[in-house]
Write an enzyme that holds these catalytic residues in place. Structure first.
Site, mmCIF file in Angstrom:
data_model
loop_
_atom_site.group_PDB
_atom_site.id
_atom_site.type_symbol
_atom_site.label_atom_id
_atom_site.label_comp_id
_atom_site.label_asym_id
_atom_site.label_seq_id
_atom_site.Cartn_x
_atom_site.Cartn_y
_atom_site.Cartn_z
ATOM 1 N N SER A 89 62.010 20.303 31.869
ATOM 2 C CA SER A 89 63.181 20.082 31.005
ATOM 3 C C SER A 89 63.628 18.623 31.025
ATOM 4 C CB SER A 89 64.325 21.012 31.415
ATOM 5 O OG SER A 89 64.554 20.944 32.806
ATOM 6 N N HIS B 65 59.650 28.066 34.293
ATOM 7 C CA HIS B 65 60.687 27.053 34.589
ATOM 8 C C HIS B 65 62.044 27.769 34.591
ATOM 9 C CE1 HIS B 65 62.515 23.232 35.026
ATOM 10 N NE2 HIS B 65 62.546 22.827 33.761
ATOM 11 N N HIS C 114 57.023 26.509 44.097
ATOM 12 C CA HIS C 114 57.544 25.308 43.445
ATOM 13 C C HIS C 114 56.434 24.271 43.352
ATOM 14 C CE1 HIS C 114 60.188 21.964 42.378
ATOM 15 N NE2 HIS C 114 61.014 22.913 41.967
ATOM 16 N N ARG D 231 68.858 24.440 47.105
ATOM 17 C CA ARG D 231 69.760 25.001 46.081
ATOM 18 C C ARG D 231 69.863 26.514 46.257
ATOM 19 N NH1 ARG D 231 66.737 22.910 40.851
ATOM 20 N NH2 ARG D 231 65.061 23.871 42.059
ATOM 21 N N ASP E 176 65.944 29.805 41.439
ATOM 22 C CA ASP E 176 66.059 30.937 40.516
ATOM 23 C C ASP E 176 66.021 32.293 41.218
ATOM 24 O OD1 ASP E 176 66.156 29.264 38.222
ATOM 25 O OD2 ASP E 176 64.007 28.945 38.419
HETATM 26 N N1 CMX Z 1 53.752 34.287 42.653
HETATM 27 C C1 CMX Z 1 52.405 34.423 42.495
HETATM 28 N N2 CMX Z 1 51.560 33.407 42.440
HETATM 29 C C2 CMX Z 1 52.078 32.174 42.571
HETATM 30 C C3 CMX Z 1 53.446 31.949 42.788
HETATM 31 C C4 CMX Z 1 54.291 33.056 42.816
HETATM 32 N N3 CMX Z 1 55.609 32.955 42.962
HETATM 33 N N4 CMX Z 1 53.648 30.620 42.898
HETATM 34 C C5 CMX Z 1 52.431 30.032 42.758
HETATM 35 N N5 CMX Z 1 51.494 30.980 42.542
HETATM 36 C C6 CMX Z 1 50.075 30.766 42.238
HETATM 37 C C7 CMX Z 1 49.940 29.994 40.938
HETATM 38 O O1 CMX Z 1 50.108 30.845 39.809
HETATM 39 C C8 CMX Z 1 48.564 29.406 41.066
HETATM 40 O O2 CMX Z 1 47.630 30.413 40.760
HETATM 41 P P1 CMX Z 1 46.251 30.080 39.988
HETATM 42 O O3 CMX Z 1 45.507 29.204 40.936
HETATM 43 O O4 CMX Z 1 45.641 31.418 39.792
HETATM 44 O O5 CMX Z 1 46.619 29.390 38.732
HETATM 45 C C9 CMX Z 1 48.475 29.113 42.569
HETATM 46 O O6 CMX Z 1 49.467 29.942 43.198
HETATM 47 C C10 CMX Z 1 48.756 27.677 42.923
HETATM 48 O O7 CMX Z 1 50.008 27.305 42.347
HETATM 49 P P2 CMX Z 1 50.933 26.203 43.037
HETATM 50 O O8 CMX Z 1 50.181 24.905 43.001
HETATM 51 O O9 CMX Z 1 51.456 26.676 44.320
HETATM 52 O O10 CMX Z 1 52.171 26.175 42.043
HETATM 53 P P3 CMX Z 1 52.328 25.376 40.683
HETATM 54 O O11 CMX Z 1 52.797 24.012 41.005
HETATM 55 O O12 CMX Z 1 51.102 25.494 39.834
HETATM 56 O O13 CMX Z 1 53.470 26.212 39.965
HETATM 57 C C11 CMX Z 1 55.490 27.391 39.832
HETATM 58 C C12 CMX Z 1 54.782 26.172 40.409
HETATM 59 C C13 CMX Z 1 56.977 27.263 40.090
HETATM 60 C C14 CMX Z 1 55.258 27.426 38.303
HETATM 61 C C15 CMX Z 1 54.906 28.665 40.501
HETATM 62 O O14 CMX Z 1 55.205 28.637 41.887
HETATM 63 C C16 CMX Z 1 55.427 29.951 39.888
HETATM 64 O O15 CMX Z 1 54.858 30.400 38.893
HETATM 65 N N6 CMX Z 1 56.530 30.547 40.470
HETATM 66 C C17 CMX Z 1 57.144 31.706 39.906
HETATM 67 C C18 CMX Z 1 58.009 31.318 38.716
HETATM 68 C C19 CMX Z 1 59.246 30.558 39.167
HETATM 69 O O16 CMX Z 1 59.947 30.961 40.069
HETATM 70 N N7 CMX Z 1 59.534 29.436 38.470
HETATM 71 C C20 CMX Z 1 60.757 28.645 38.721
HETATM 72 C C21 CMX Z 1 60.524 27.332 39.451
HETATM 73 C C22 CMX Z 1 61.794 26.559 39.589
HETATM 74 C C23 CMX Z 1 62.228 26.021 38.254
HETATM 75 O O17 CMX Z 1 61.558 25.136 37.712
HETATM 76 O O18 CMX Z 1 63.221 26.502 37.708
#
Ligand code: CMX
Length: 454
Positions: free
Chosen positions: A240, A270, A316, A325, A371
């Site tokens: 964002s 996000h 994250h 937070r 979140d």
């Molecule tokens: N549940 C399941 N799998 C997860 C996970 C979770 N909460 N967090 C990471 N992973 C997975 C990723 O999907 C990724 O899988 P692939 O290799 O199959 O693609 C793997 O672990 C590696 O990811 P990462 O490097 O640890 O995390 P990213 O930097 O790619 O993504 C985020 C970060 C936040 C998108 C991810 O942790 C996620 O999807 N979390 C759940 C959604 C969420 O809570 N988002 C809010 C974040 C805060 C915000 O911005 O508001």
């Protein structure tokens, strides 16, 4: 002193600082870029400047150098209030200085004057079908206000570049003052029978937001203050904030840039994760017929992972610890709603989900993020409409993004324009660099005296 006057005093110093940095170190390399980084969403690439906040992977966010606890302790509060006004916090982000209570109150008064919405925004919101997602409604309403952008008008008249920030600041003041009214209007129209409380001139900016939503409990107003501070800024690489910064680099005004920021926040990975997370928790509670046990949470988390989905609220891109937070919201919950069944479930998830994610071995950060907690607090105070939660996040994120935009224009950052390559070009470049590096590493073949070939 007025906020704009304080800013005017800072701007020259900021410009000088950037000019000196460029002059002294302009051609100094600071980082190598690997192919993995290019293909992996530019993680960790140090290519942005953000003065308002810095995110440390191990200790979390610092706003202008202050931790969350320091920020909350140092910002001035109205007598009797538990949390400071987010407007004092905006002053901190914009200037780097903690304001006095008198300065915050002056800002509150100025916001009240700029608060009324033009009639056409109400009409526009009335015409949008009620089932359009509240984030899309919010983005639309913000974009409609672009009609009144002072920056766009002045730019058309041909103002010099060093004055840009002033109109970005004025547009930010006007937009920020109106945002709670827009958001509350969306809330009341979508979920509360199209009825609207009148504004209360005694309320601060955050209290007014709660009041206009129709939630008048003093504890909810405190939560609103905390929420709006916590979600505001997370340095500028997140989707964002980066979107807002990028769009404004082409001199699209504050309305276009903030509207774009809202669209960036609307993705489930996000900002929408707060909505997704509470949905996940309530579905789990319904599935098990009440507050789930640790074993049931574990089972449910595995089911989610095994069906190829993420557990929302965990993980994250930068953080490698429990999000501070999250912790600040947990402290609020421990004070205000310790026996709430959803809060108890959120707490139990902290014991269980990180271990499940660690066992699965994919997520680099198994800990809860902001979140994972926010929805449960809203739900407790009767704001049960999940689709609205990201709108609350967006109003808060506007605090950080507008502060960044004013700085960007003050120091005159240019348009953002990274270079892209085709896959073939990237492969060829990588191959070339790799063979060159390997050749440099190879021990040189010394000439053997008296030997055969030279
Ligand atoms: N549940 C399941 N799998 C997860 C996970 C979770 N909460 N967090 C990471 N992973 C997975 C990723 O999907 C990724 O899988 P692939 O290799 O199959 O693609 C793997 O672990 C590696 O990811 P990462 O490097 O640890 O995390 P990213 O930097 O790619 O993504 C985020 C970060 C936040 C998108 C991810 O942790 C996620 O999807 N979390 C759940 C959604 C969420 O809570 N988002 C809010 C974040 C805060 C915000 O911005 O508001």
């Amino acid at each position: 002193m007025k906020l704009k006057e304080i800013l005017a005093q800072k701007v020259e110093r900021w410009r000088k600082e950037i000019a000196e940095l460029k002059k002294e170190y302009g051609d100094t390399p600071i980082q190598e870029i690997s192919v993995e980084r290019v293909l992996g969403g530019m993680r960790d690439l140090k290519t942005l400047v953000c003065e308002t906040s810095y995110l440390d992977p191990m200790s979390g966010i610092r706003f202008r150098g202050l931790t969350i606890a320091e920020t909350l302790a140092r910002l001035p509060k109205r007598p009797g209030n538990e949390y400071a006004s987010p407007l004092g916090f905006w002053h901190l982000l914009l200037t780097g200085e903690v304001p006095t209570l008198a300065e915050v109150e002056e800002l509150e008064a100025e916001f009240r004057e700029r608060e009324p919405l033009p009639r056409y925004v109400y009409h526009m919101l009335r015409d949008i079908p009620i089932d359009v997602h509240p984030m899309a409604q919010l983005a639309g309403a913000i974009l409609s206000l672009q009609r009144d952008s002072l920056f766009a008008k002045k730019h058309e008249e041909g103002i010099p570049k060093d004055q840009y920030w002033e109109y970005f600041f004025e547009d930010s003041m006007n937009l920020m003052a109106k945002l709670p009214t827009i958001a509350a209007n969306i809330y009341r129209r979508c979920y509360k029978g199209d009825t609207y409380p009148d504004p209360d001139p005694k309320e601060d900016w955050a209290g007014q937001f709660a009041h206009l939503m129709g939630v008048d409990s003093p504890a909810y107003k405190e939560l609103m203050r905390l929420f709006l501070i916590l979600h505001s800024d997370h340095e500028s690489g997140n989707i964002s904030a980066h979107t807002g910064h990028l769009v404004s680099s082409g001199l699209a005004d504050v309305y276009y840039s903030t509207g774009a920021m809202v669209c960036g926040l609307a993705g489930p990975l996000h900002g929408l994760a707060n909505e997704e997370c509470l949905k996940w928790i309530l579905k789990m509670m319904e599935h098990y017929g009440g507050t789930p046990t640790h074993e049931q949470i574990e089972e449910y988390a595995w089911e989610t992972l095994n069906s190829g989905q993420v557990v929302p609220g965990f993980g994250h891109a930068v953080l490698r610890v429990v999000d501070p937070r999250y912790t600040a919201q947990r402290e609020f919950a421990l004070n205000h709603l310790p026996d709430d069944p959803i809060f108890k479930t959120v707490s139990a998830m902290l014991d269980v989900v990180p271990e499940v994610l660690q066992k699965q071995g994919k997520a680099k950060n198994p800990w809860p993020n902001v979140d994972a907690h926010s929805g449960c607090l809203q739900y407790h105070f009767g704001v049960k409409e999940f689709s609205f939660y990201t709108v609350l996040f967006a109003v808060s994120r506007a605090i950080g993004v507008t502060a960044e935009l004013v700085y960007d224009r003050a120091v005159g950052f240019p348009i953002e324009r990274p270079k892209s390559l085709t896959v073939d070009m990237l492969r060829d470049l990588a191959r070339e660099v790799k063979s060159k590096t390997e050749a440099e590493k190879r021990p040189s073949m010394g000439v053997i005296k008296g030997g055969g070939s030279e």
